[in-house]
Design a protein around this motif. Structure first.
Motif: not given
Ligand SMILES: [Zn+2]
Ligand SMILES: [Zn+2]
Length: 262
Positions: A24-29, A40-45
């Protein structure tokens, strides 16, 4: 497994891995389905506070305000660097503002021991150098060293890991891990408010091993620049004791407030 192609098998293994070991993305889950980043997912990164020109061509700080109405250059010194240019550090390249997902990444790497993140972060730093450095070819690439007890405690030097990726992606030689040493422990610069105390904290903390940097252009590598004091002191030692001709630094992230005025 006759009749099953290598590709089909690989995609089946990947699907099974994704199902058994979801990440899971460490920022948005959000669920991450590919191993491209892994943290991190592409959009968070993509949404990280990346530093883009216009920026200061000395300290790497982004210029937030538009200057004038006509043509504005992409690279020009900030007011601080015009008034008090660093005598030792010729230029700093920084990929992101130390905030949001960029600070998450630094903390995960350093304190969460996610060493694979160094490749992702180092790649961003290599991209910054390619864009901003006008083809800089340092003679030596030197990670900011840790004191030996800190190194033993952590088990790795995050700056050395970043330097390896930067060197590999930019086609520089392997990083020099022995030319600069931290000869005494220091406190975290970010936790000290008084400028004099901060200077004293790092003063005399570094030493060069020999004269290998004499006349050379050195590129320092660190994960974060907060006050700039540590890089400044490394650059001072490289130039004064090491007789380096030029010292540059590349960092993954930097703070943008109170660089010199705090
Ligand atoms: Zn994310
Ligand atoms: Zn500046």
């Amino acid at each position: 497994m006759a009749g099953v192609s290598r590709e089909a098998l690989d995609s089946w293994v990947l699907a099974l891995k994704n199902w058994l070991l979801p990440i899971y993305c460490k920022r948005c889950g959000d669920r991450l389905l590919t191993e491209e980043n892994g943290f991190f997912c592409a959009s968070c990164w993509a949404g990280a506070p990346w530093i883009e020109p216009p920026l200061c061509d000395r300290c790497g700080r982004p210029h937030f305000e538009m200057v004038g109405l006509g043509y504005a250059p992409e690279y020009y010194p900030c007011a601080d660097c015009r008034e008090r240019p660093s005598p030792y550090l010729d230029r700093v390249f920084a990929s992101a503002v130390y905030d949001e997902v960029a600070s998450d990444a630094v903390k995960l790497l350093k304190f969460g021991r996610r060493v694979k993140l160094a490749a992702v972060m180092g790649s961003a730093m290599a991209g910054t150098l390619r864009r901003d450095s006008a083809g800089l070819r340092p003679d030596a690439i030197v990670p900011v060293p840790l004191y030996r007890t800190r190194y033993r405690e952590r088990g790795f030097n995050q700056s050395a890991l970043l330097a390896e990726t930067v060197a590999a992606e930019c086609g520089f030689g392997p990083p020099d891990m022995t030319g600069l040493a931290r000869i005494r422990p220091t406190r975290a610069q970010s936790g000290i408010r008084d400028p004099r105390e901060r200077r004293d904290n790092v003063r005399g903390a570094f030493a060069v091993a020999d004269d290998r940097f004499r006349g050379k252009a050195v590129l320092l590598v660190d994960d974060v620049m907060t006050t700039g004091g540590t890089l400044e002191e490394c650059a001072r030692v490289l130039k004064r004791a090491g007789r380096a001709a030029a010292v540059y630094a590349v960092v993954f992230a930097r703070t943008v407030k109170g660089i010199k005025d705090q």
